[in-house]
Structure formats: C-alpha cells, structure tokens
Design an enzyme around this catalytic site. Structure first.
Site, PDB file in Angstrom:
ATOM      1  N   CYS A  85       7.313 -34.265 -12.194  1.00  0.00           N
ATOM      2  CA  CYS A  85       8.233 -34.659 -11.439  1.00  0.00           C
ATOM      3  C   CYS A  85       8.725 -33.692 -10.389  1.00  0.00           C
ATOM      4  CB  CYS A  85       9.394 -34.820 -12.453  1.00  0.00           C
ATOM      5  SG  CYS A  85       9.348 -35.942 -13.843  1.00  0.00           S
ATOM      6  N   TYR A  86       8.327 -32.664 -10.217  1.00  0.00           N
ATOM      7  CA  TYR A  86       8.603 -31.937  -9.065  1.00  0.00           C
ATOM      8  C   TYR A  86       7.693 -31.855  -8.004  1.00  0.00           C
ATOM      9  CZ  TYR A  86       5.174 -28.533 -10.754  1.00  0.00           C
ATOM     10  OH  TYR A  86       3.879 -27.988 -11.287  1.00  0.00           O
TER      11      TYR A  86
END
Length: 371
Positions: free
Chosen positions: A155-156
């Site tokens: 997600c990052y």
C-alpha cells in the site's frame, strides 16, 4: 531544484459492487451459518466502505452463474495463480491506460510523446515483458522512454515511485515522469475463515491512478513535492504481510496494525518536519491512505486531527475501499479537486503504510502558478 505533482487521473473497472453484497457472496461461499453470517455482516458494515469495484462480475452473481470461479458450491477446483495472473494481465493494461489518458487530459501542454520516464507500480500481478512495455505500445510512448517497475511493496509503494520521480526531476529538470499505480486486488480472494483473511476480503478493491511529475508546474495548480520520510516498525513484521500461495496472493492483516501505527505516527511526523519551516500545528490539509477505518481513527487521535480533516480519506474508503498502492493517489486527487488559490503555499501531509511494518510520509505544498 524542485519537482511538482501536476495532475492525477484515476480509473476503476466497470463492476461496482455494494459492500453488503460482497458480504453475502463471502458468507455463501464460506458456507457460514446464521450466526457466523451475522458476524461477517457486522465486520463489513464496520469497515466504512459503501462499495468497491472489481474486474470480476462474479461478486455480483449467484453461485452457478460465475465466469471466473468454478460453478460449484465450494468453488473447487479453486483458481490457480496462473489463472489469476491471466485476469491481471487482461485488465491491468486497460485500467492503466485509462488512468494515464485521464491524467494527461488535465495537462494539455504535455503529450504522450513528451513523457521521458514511466514508473509502473503494482503488488497484485507480475509478468514480463510487463505492464510497462505494454503501456509503451498501447499509448504510443517513445520507445526510448526510461522504464522502472516498483513491484510487491504494497500500500505504500506510490511513495517510493514519487520519491524516484522527485529525484529524476531534480536531476533532470526537463523530465516528464508518468507514475501509474494499478492494483487488481479482488482476483486474490482466498477461501479461508481465518480472521485476517476475512478482514482482507472485506477491504480491498480494484483501481488505477496515474500521476504526472515534472520539474516545472505545467497546470494552473500543482503540488510541490517537498520532503519524504520513512520508518520501519519491525515489531509489526508479521502483522502485515503479502505472500504468493498456490491459489493466489495471500494477505496477512492483523488487528494489531492500527496500534502499531499509533505508536509510530507522531515520531514519523516530527522527523518529516525536522529542518522544514513547517510545524504540525500549521497543517490543515491531509491525504492519508485509508488502510481501514480504525487506522484513520488512531491517526486522528495521535495527531489531534478531526474527522473532517480526514474527510478525503473517508470519502475514498467509502466509495472505493482499499486499492493498495493506488489509494493514496485517489485521496490526493480528491483533495486537489477542492483546492483554490486561497490555499496557496499551504502544506499537505500524506501517509501510507504497508508490509514491514513500513510507515511512509510525505509533505507537499500547494502551488498556484499565478497566485
């Protein structure tokens, strides 16, 4: 030297599925009784998600009318990694193309022929020659475009792509960098009743977001990329993970993740702002990756934010769910769509989180060309 996020384009597949319809699908496939079905429905309601998008129409259909999953009561034989990667390849290119074209519609001075660098980001599918080369062919990008792929970071990952774009533009001011994050999360449904699998199945949707980064702002409004800071919380290494199994990619997402983020978010913010002429108290604009409703709530508490401060994250969570790396760019777009010249020079604080447990932060500044 400076770099600017000049435009964002987004795209989603056509199948929009109400959250509680997904809950019914899962309860049916997992063969839950009445009690477990009620518990699962409560979990889905608590996510704060109203709907999600999927490349698979099966989630809208009754068992017996599927086109991807087997039309058997237990979905056996369960789709293999190879079958799932076939669906990924079929849809990822089209979604990425749509997001990139939408992005460039907002930057009319930049054409496909002007793109010097292409950065593709994904953790939900891989193949080679990959998404980057197929996009060069589909979009008519120069064959000399410099390509980089950021894979399997979760997600990052958009932050790592933006860091790279920032470095490119600062070293080569004439560069025009296209970043595209494309995630087809819903092909990785796992028929598993473990709590972390139930949570994963309740959160993730499909989407793509493309960002144009340049050394000079080419649009009326842009976001200047000012600073990045990342940190690891090794205690959470086993709490959020992403592994390739025999029947797809398997997500581990523990209920302890919000507490781990809570423990590290204040220090992360302080380190990001060190050396900058910005104090946490001066920040009123936020773009936070909505990994889940509870994550947003603990960040608000630790940083003294209100729910309204975090409204763009809640909006994206409600309308799209968690689309892994693309999600924070959806949040940034929602924020950018509300900005006016009165926001000139205001700081924007952004966060995302992923396996590791990795905590990423970014500070941007609103820039209007004629303000």
């Amino acid at each position: 030297m400076k770099s600017y996020l000049c435009a964002i384009g987004t795209a989603n597949p056509p199948h929009k599925i109400p959250q509680m319809q997904v809950a019914d699908f899962m309860a049916n496939i997992l063969q839950f009784g009445e009690r477990d079905t009620r518990k699962l429905q409560a979990l889905y309601r608590l996510t704060g998600i109203g709907q999600r998008f999927s490349v698979l129409e099966d989630y809208t259909r009754d068992n017996g009318d599927f086109t991807f999953y087997p039309n058997t009561p237990t979905l056996e034989p369960f789709p293999t990694v190879q079958q799932r990667m076939g669906v990924y390849r079929e849809h990822a290119v089209a979604l990425s193309e749509q997001a990139i074209r939408t992005c460039l519609e907002q930057a009319p001075e930049t054409g496909m022929e002007d793109i010097t660098h292409l950065i593709t980001v994904s953790c939900t599918g891989m193949y080679a020659p990959g998404l980057d080369i197929e996009l060069v062919e589909r979009l008519g990008l120069p064959t000399t475009v410099q390509r980089t792929s950021v894979n399997f970071m979760g997600c990052y990952a958009a932050f790592n792509a933006l860091k790279l774009a920032d470095s490119i533009c600062k070293s080569t001011p004439e560069a025009k960098v296209m970043v595209v994050c494309t995630e087809i999360c819903t092909i990785h449904f796992q028929k598993n009743t473990e709590q972390d699998q139930l949570v994963s199945n309740a959160l993730f949707g499909d989407g793509s977001a493309a960002v144009l980064v340049q050394g000079q702002p080419s649009c009326e409004m842009a976001l200047e990329l000012q600073s990045f800071h990342c940190d690891l919380a090794p205690a959470g290494k086993s709490e959020m993970a992403w592994h390739i199994g025999d029947t797809g990619f398997e997500m581990t997402l523990s209920s302890y993740v919000p507490e781990l983020i809570k423990d590290g978010i204040k220090a992360l913010t302080d380190r990001l702002l060190q050396g900058l002429k910005t104090k946490a108290s001066e920040i009123n604009l936020y773009a936070i990756h909505p990994g889940g409703r509870r994550i947003l709530e603990v960040i608000e508490k630790e940083l003294g934010m209100t729910r309204d401060d975090n409204r763009f994250a809640y909006q994206v969570l409600r309308e799209f769910g968690n689309m892994s790396s693309a999600t924070v760019l959806f949040v940034l777009k929602a924020l950018m769509d509300t900005l006016t010249p009165q926001h000139q020079d205001e700081p924007v604080l952004s966060f995302a989180f992923g396996p590791g447990l990795t905590l990423e932060s970014m500070l941007l500044k609103v820039h209007y060309v004629d303000a």
